[in-house]
Write an enzyme that holds these catalytic residues in place. Structure first.
Site, PDB file in Angstrom:
ATOM      1  CB  VAL A  97      -0.958  -0.011   1.219  1.00  0.00           C
ATOM      2  CG1 VAL A  97      -1.693   1.319   1.320  1.00  0.00           C
ATOM      3  CG2 VAL A  97      -1.948  -1.153   1.092  1.00  0.00           C
ATOM      4  CD  GLU A 101      -2.399   3.704  -2.443  1.00  0.00           C
ATOM      5  OE1 GLU A 101      -2.168   2.595  -1.958  1.00  0.00           O
ATOM      6  OE2 GLU A 101      -1.702   4.712  -2.194  1.00  0.00           O
ATOM      7  CG  ASP A 137      -4.219  25.493 -42.770  1.00  0.00           C
ATOM      8  OD1 ASP A 137      -3.500  24.780 -43.466  1.00  0.00           O
ATOM      9  OD2 ASP A 137      -5.302  25.107 -42.287  1.00  0.00           O
ATOM     10  CG  ASP A 148      -8.999  25.036 -42.992  1.00  0.00           C
ATOM     11  OD1 ASP A 148      -8.512  24.210 -43.782  1.00  0.00           O
ATOM     12  OD2 ASP A 148      -8.928  26.266 -43.175  1.00  0.00           O
ATOM     13  CG  ASP A 167      -6.078  20.696 -44.018  1.00  0.00           C
ATOM     14  OD1 ASP A 167      -5.247  20.507 -44.916  1.00  0.00           O
ATOM     15  OD2 ASP A 167      -6.650  21.783 -43.832  1.00  0.00           O
ATOM     16  CG  ASN A 170       3.769   6.647  -2.757  1.00  0.00           C
ATOM     17  OD1 ASN A 170       3.371   7.668  -3.313  1.00  0.00           O
ATOM     18  ND2 ASN A 170       2.950   5.741  -2.282  1.00  0.00           N
ATOM     19  CG  ASN A 214       0.097   6.946  -0.278  1.00  0.00           C
ATOM     20  OD1 ASN A 214       0.966   7.617   0.268  1.00  0.00           O
ATOM     21  ND2 ASN A 214       0.244   5.647  -0.509  1.00  0.00           N
ATOM     22  CB  THR A 225      -2.467  14.468   4.199  1.00  0.00           C
ATOM     23  OG1 THR A 225      -1.701  13.264   4.170  1.00  0.00           O
ATOM     24  CG2 THR A 225      -3.582  14.346   5.211  1.00  0.00           C
ATOM     25  CG  ASP A 226       1.596  13.088   0.437  1.00  0.00           C
ATOM     26  OD1 ASP A 226       1.769  14.036   1.220  1.00  0.00           O
ATOM     27  OD2 ASP A 226       2.419  12.179   0.276  1.00  0.00           O
TER      28      ASP A 226
END
Length: 930
Positions: free
Chosen positions: A293, A298, A340, A653, A657, A719, A747, A750-751
């Site tokens: 984990v 994650e 173009d 366009d 093309d 990590n 993960n 808070t991160d």
């Protein structure tokens, strides 16, 4: 040569020959005649050649698109992590990870599903009915049943049903913008043209799905369905390879790397604990889960996706609509932009800039359809009466109307604006006259039109008959200068008609040539005041004899004012700009010089076709203007640039093309004048058709890549710290120093929240001064690898002693007194839960140091992104709720911290910051800045 032999030769040649063969040869080759083919023969041919339609393939099913979302390795890492967490009973952890996976896959599915409609758009634009002559009888049939050899009829407003060679025409003009990208209508005429002439100049051909602007015509069908120009484009679209962007490949590689790392680390620890130690198997399993984990970021897929989405939203606000999120990052490595000319580098509004009258030359200021402007000679303003007569002629001999159109973003109440309706050349003449004070309604009332001799492609001129205020008829003519001049025997000089000598004719022709050399489209003007009454009532070509020459007007489609600066900015950023246009070489060179392209060398389409791949490979590095290009030229130029290792953005366009746009590293479609086909094949749609927006999009792409690189560094270093802590703690016999649910909280929340806010970090000051990023340079550089390793090591060095201190707190001398004074409450013994809480909180506090250490090298201060400040504050508040609420303590197995604990974390954070500052200095010495 027999008919069969000739037919076989024609069939073996490219469709480019249809415009160069005599009509009688085409009748032979197609076994047809002016009466068309019989119904029976048409049925046979329909079975042999197939229906006249551009058939879309079934494409990828929605189910397959959904399955494809689960191919990236990182998704499988998350799925395995969720499964393991559910297996050991951590249902909350498993649910959070599963939610992240669902969000990512649904978002990706919606993006990819919308991108699968490019060929279908070709089929939808086809006409449904056609008028043909079969067996001498005129009839209306389903357009899908048109076959080679049919004789078709077209008139104003019709969509051409198939590629066809003109047999007859009357004032025929066709809008081929959908095919060639050029907005001006193409006048058509009967006859033969050179074999190697560009598609845009094949005035004797009609092409499937183009639109008849005016007039009528009869034509012999030569190609249908997949063999038509539009059908070959559809085939090229189907064959275009869908490639992952470098970023997608990098994320997939990163996922595999993480998956392999997880397996390796878990295996090492499991074997060590089972063989060397005396750890129960269940504890080994729980440790392995904790490491797995902690090793999986994650929050990374969600943060990447949301960051790209936020970047795409910012770009949309700057008129660049992103259709595929990963392409946002690819913009950062673009080092060639193929663009173009018309409407992208230029205004797409023809403007009169020079007038020759009264044997003098005058400059006209103002741009586009703005009626403010002055008339200058040698830089000084002149009276408008010096050019009044030639401007009056241009306004009266003119079919422009003034109408209204809905404003962009108009509501249901129909907010409209005034606009001009008509041919761009005539609009330019209309606006130039208004600059001199002429008003259309007043002049039309003063000189009412009473007759007209129509413009045709063969005549190359138009004449209108008006009644003067004195009640006398007067004729005004405009057209190709040489055609107008040959009908004149006098010229107007200072209000008097004087003889037009041969010397003066030569001088006028020289003036016309000088205008043309400056890329001006030149028109001649004349009038005839003395008209016999019978010609005034029934005007014909004899009316156009003995005209009085008035002068010339030269016009061009001027560059957008912001384009030179945008191109200069691209060149400064190491991005080469290549103009590929269907316009002629003279105009292309002149516009190229005005906007600041580095080379004045021009290669035309016919010249390109004669070049070998080796010659073109050398040329694309030095030539930045290609003119008179055909549909397949763009793709060949693109592929040659890619073969040379360039990352190419291609604009387009017209339908022609679409293959080049789809094959480009970054395909850019025009949102205003672009076709649905090109938009569906593109990655980005410009809502304002402006080259400067491409420059801004590249800057936005570089900014996004910088931000992705920052938060990838941030998340992976976190990590890495978690893995190192758990790994070291386990080998030291301390067991789990942080729980899986705590790791997951860090993960994802808070991160993850601060990482997401990094996605809106402002750009570095030098972002458009760097060379483009090499396409093989991924998100993860050597500097980032060392950063992840270094940060992980420093976090372990600073946090592991805290765990040990609070797990074995009874070894502190004077514990009862000192501990009580500093916050340990009586009976509140050090424990694993307390030690894990300290490490858990320490990771969160270290966020601030990690964030600024990573952002510092981009020249960003702590307060440069207030969203980030808010995100860090929110992460801190959420952590406090976990620590000091019963629910948080229950869910995360934490204990509330006292003052002594916060002091310990503060000291550790200070040491960590000092180590990071020294580390950044060392990195700056040995690695590139980024």
């Amino acid at each position: 040569m027999s008919r069969t032999e000739y037919a076989e030769r024609i069939a073996s040649e490219s469709d480019a020959d249809w415009h160069a063969q005599p009509l009688e040869h085409l009748y032979e080759a197609l076994d047809s005649s002016p009466a068309g083919v019989s119904d029976e023969e048409a049925s046979t041919r329909l079975e042999r050649s197939g229906p006249n339609e551009v058939k879309a393939e079934s494409g990828i099913s929605p189910l397959q698109i959904l399955i494809d979302q689960y191919k990236p390795a990182l998704i499988w890492v998350l799925l395995v992590a969720a499964t393991v967490m559910a297996f050991v009973g951590h249902w909350i952890d498993a649910g959070v990870i599963a939610g992240v996976v669902v969000f990512i896959t649904i978002f990706g599915f919606l993006q990819d599903y919308r991108a699968e409609q490019s060929i279908q758009a070709l089929e939808d634009m086809s006409t449904r009915y056609a008028v043909v002559r079969r067996g001498g009888e005129k009839k209306e049939i389903d357009a899908r049943k048109v076959v080679p050899g049919d004789v078709v009829f077209v008139e104003s407003g019709d969509i051409v049903p198939a590629d066809a060679r003109l047999i007859e025409e009357s004032n025929l003009s066709v809008d081929e913008a959908a095919l060639t990208g050029e907005s001006a209508g193409v006048s058509k005429s009967v006859g033969e043209v050179d074999t190697d002439i560009a598609l845009a100049e094949r005035e004797n051909m009609l092409y499937k799905d183009t639109v008849v602007q005016r007039g009528s015509g009869i034509a012999l069908v030569v190609e249908t369905g997949p063999q038509s120009e539009i059908g070959q484009i559809a085939t090229a679209l189907e064959e275009a390879e869908d490639r992952d962007t470098p970023f997608q490949a990098e994320m997939d590689r990163l996922g595999k790397l993480i998956a392999g790392g997880v397996v390796a680390i878990v295996s090492i620890i499991a074997i060590t604990e089972l063989v060397v130690g005396d750890t129960p198997p269940l504890q080994v399993f729980l440790t392995a889960v904790g490491i797995a984990v902690s090793a999986v970021p994650e929050g990374l897929p969600a943060v990447v996706t949301l960051s790209l989405a936020l970047g795409a939203r910012r770009m949309a606000e700057q008129n660049a609509l992103v259709r595929r999120l990963p392409i946002v990052e690819a913009l950062g490595s673009v080092d060639v932009i193929c663009t173009d000319k018309t409407g992208t580098l230029t205004e797409e509004e023809m403007t009169v800039t020079r007038i020759a009258a009264n044997r003098e030359t005058y400059e006209v200021t103002g741009s586009g359809y703005d009626t403010d402007g002055d008339f200058l000679q040698d830089g000084d303003s002149v009276e408008t009466d010096r050019v009044a007569e030639v401007l009056r002629c241009g306004l009266l001999c003119n079919n422009v109307d003034i109408g209204t159109r809905e404003r962009d973003g108009s509501d249901e109440h129909g907010d409209t604006e005034r606009t001009y309706l008509g041919d761009p050349t005539e609009i330019a003449l209309f606006v130039a006259a208004q600059k001199a004070g002429f008003e259309h309604d007043e002049l039309d009332a003063e000189y009412p039109r009473i007759g007209e001799v129509d413009f045709t492609s063969a005549r190359k001129r138009m004449t209108t008959v008006h009644e003067t205020p004195d009640g006398e008829p007067i004729a005004y003519m405009k057209g190709a200068p040489e055609t107008v001049l040959e009908r004149c025997d006098r010229e107007l000089v200072d209000g008097k008609a004087v003889e037009l000598s041969d010397d003066r004719r030569d001088e006028i022709q020289a003036k016309q040539e000088s205008f043309a050399e400056d890329a001006l489209r030149v028109m001649g003007f004349a009038y005839r005041p003395d008209i016999p009454e019978d010609l005034a009532d029934s005007p014909d070509e004899s009316l156009e004899d003995s005209m009085v020459f008035l002068g010339l007007q030269g016009m061009l489609d001027p560059p957008r004012p912001e384009v030179p600066g945008a191109i200069a900015g691209c060149l400064d950023a190491g991005i080469n700009v290549v103009m590929i246009t269907g316009d002629n070489a003279v105009t292309a060179r002149a516009i190229g010089e005005e906007v600041g392209l580095r080379s004045s060398t021009v290669i035309t389409g016919p010249e390109l076709e004669e070049m070998s791949d080796d010659a073109l490979s050398d040329a694309v590095e030095d030539v930045d203007i290609f003119a008179r290009t055909a549909p397949d030229h763009k793709t060949r130029i693109l592929q040659m640039l890619q073969a040379k290792g360039h990352t190419v953005a291609m604009t387009g366009d017209g339908v022609n093309d679409a293959p080049a746009v789809k094959n480009a590293d970054v395909g850019v479609a025009m949102g205003i004048r672009g076709t649905d086909v090109t938009e569906q094949a593109s990655d980005i749609v410009l809502l304002d058709d402006n080259f400067a927006t491409i420059r801004d999009a590249v800057k936005g792409g570089r900014r996004i890549f910088d931000n992705v690189r920052k938060f990838v560094n941030y998340l992976l270093s976190g990590n890495g710290g978690e893995v190192t802590m758990i790994f070291t703690g386990t080998l030291a016999g301390l067991g789990l120093v942080i729980t899986p649910i705590q790791v997951l909280w860090i993960n994802v929340v808070t991160d993850g929240i601060p990482a997401l806010s990094m996605g809106v970090d402002p750009p570095a000051e030098d972002i458009m001064e760097r060379e483009p990023r090499p396409p093989d340079e991924g998100v993860i550089t050597t500097r980032i690898v060392t950063s992840v390793i270094g940060i992980a090591a420093f976090m372990t060095i600073c946090l592991l002693p805290i765990f040990t201190l609070n797990y074995y707190g009874d070894v502190i001398p004077g514990y009862d007194v000192t501990g009580s004074l500093l916050g340990w409450r009586p009976g509140y013994e050090p424990s694993r839960e307390l030690a894990q809480t300290m490490v858990f909180t320490g990771f969160v506090v270290f966020e601030i140091v990690r964030i600024q250490a990573i952002r510092f090298r981009y020249g960003l201060g702590l307060l440069s992104n207030l969203w980030l400040v808010g995100a860090v504050a929110l992460a801190g508040v959420l952590q406090l709720l976990v620590l000091y609420t019963p629910t948080g303590q229950l869910l995360f197995d934490v204990e509330p911290l006292s003052l002594v604990h916060w002091l310990q974390i503060g000291v550790a954070a200070t040491v960590f910051a000092s180590l990071m500052a020294l580390f950044v200095v060392v990195q700056d010495r040995y690695f590139d800045r980024y």
